[in-house]
Write an enzyme that holds these catalytic residues in place. Sequence first.
Site, mmCIF file in Angstrom:
data_model
loop_
_atom_site.group_PDB
_atom_site.id
_atom_site.type_symbol
_atom_site.label_atom_id
_atom_site.label_comp_id
_atom_site.label_asym_id
_atom_site.label_seq_id
_atom_site.Cartn_x
_atom_site.Cartn_y
_atom_site.Cartn_z
ATOM 1 N N ASN A 6 0.905 -1.139 0.000
ATOM 2 C CA ASN A 6 0.000 0.000 0.000
ATOM 3 C C ASN A 6 0.952 1.199 0.000
ATOM 4 O O ASN A 6 1.693 1.384 0.966
ATOM 5 C CB ASN A 6 -0.863 -0.022 1.265
ATOM 6 N N ALA A 8 0.698 4.153 0.647
ATOM 7 C CA ALA A 8 0.521 5.077 1.767
ATOM 8 C C ALA A 8 1.182 4.565 3.056
ATOM 9 O O ALA A 8 1.288 5.295 4.032
ATOM 10 C CB ALA A 8 -0.975 5.316 2.017
ATOM 11 N N CYS A 9 1.638 3.316 3.050
ATOM 12 C CA CYS A 9 2.205 2.676 4.244
ATOM 13 C C CYS A 9 3.710 2.929 4.328
ATOM 14 O O CYS A 9 4.452 2.611 3.395
ATOM 15 C CB CYS A 9 1.922 1.179 4.168
ATOM 16 N N SER A 10 4.164 3.470 5.456
ATOM 17 C CA SER A 10 5.595 3.775 5.613
ATOM 18 C C SER A 10 6.443 2.501 5.614
ATOM 19 O O SER A 10 7.554 2.502 5.077
ATOM 20 C CB SER A 10 5.837 4.574 6.889
#
Length: 121
Positions: A6, A8-10
Amino acid sequence: MEIWINPACSKCRSAVTLLDAEGADYTVRRYLEDVPSPDEIRAVLGRLGLEPWDITRTQEAAAKELGLKEWPRDAGARERWIVALSEHPKLIQRPIITAEDGTAVVARSEEAVRDALGRAA
């Protein structure tokens, strides 16, 4: 090697950065857009050696709406969990790297990413 991410996932971004730094040959799968089928989830679970509840993000809103914390975690409920992960891909723990040797890892740490890199055929 394939990595389910994803963007958006760090932790996903960190894993991709490390793969790039190591010159790894891999494919990115944005699993929220290219949603895994129940069969693909079963295959990844087999490669991980885990059950579906082991890779479920139970704090997500969808998990709470579904009442996942109350679902049984046994062989009889396994298919129900797999279908829920396919219907609500945001519930899938990330990133998942499928390694060249047929195994997979949930690569939430640098060590796990390096472990997957070490499994190249």
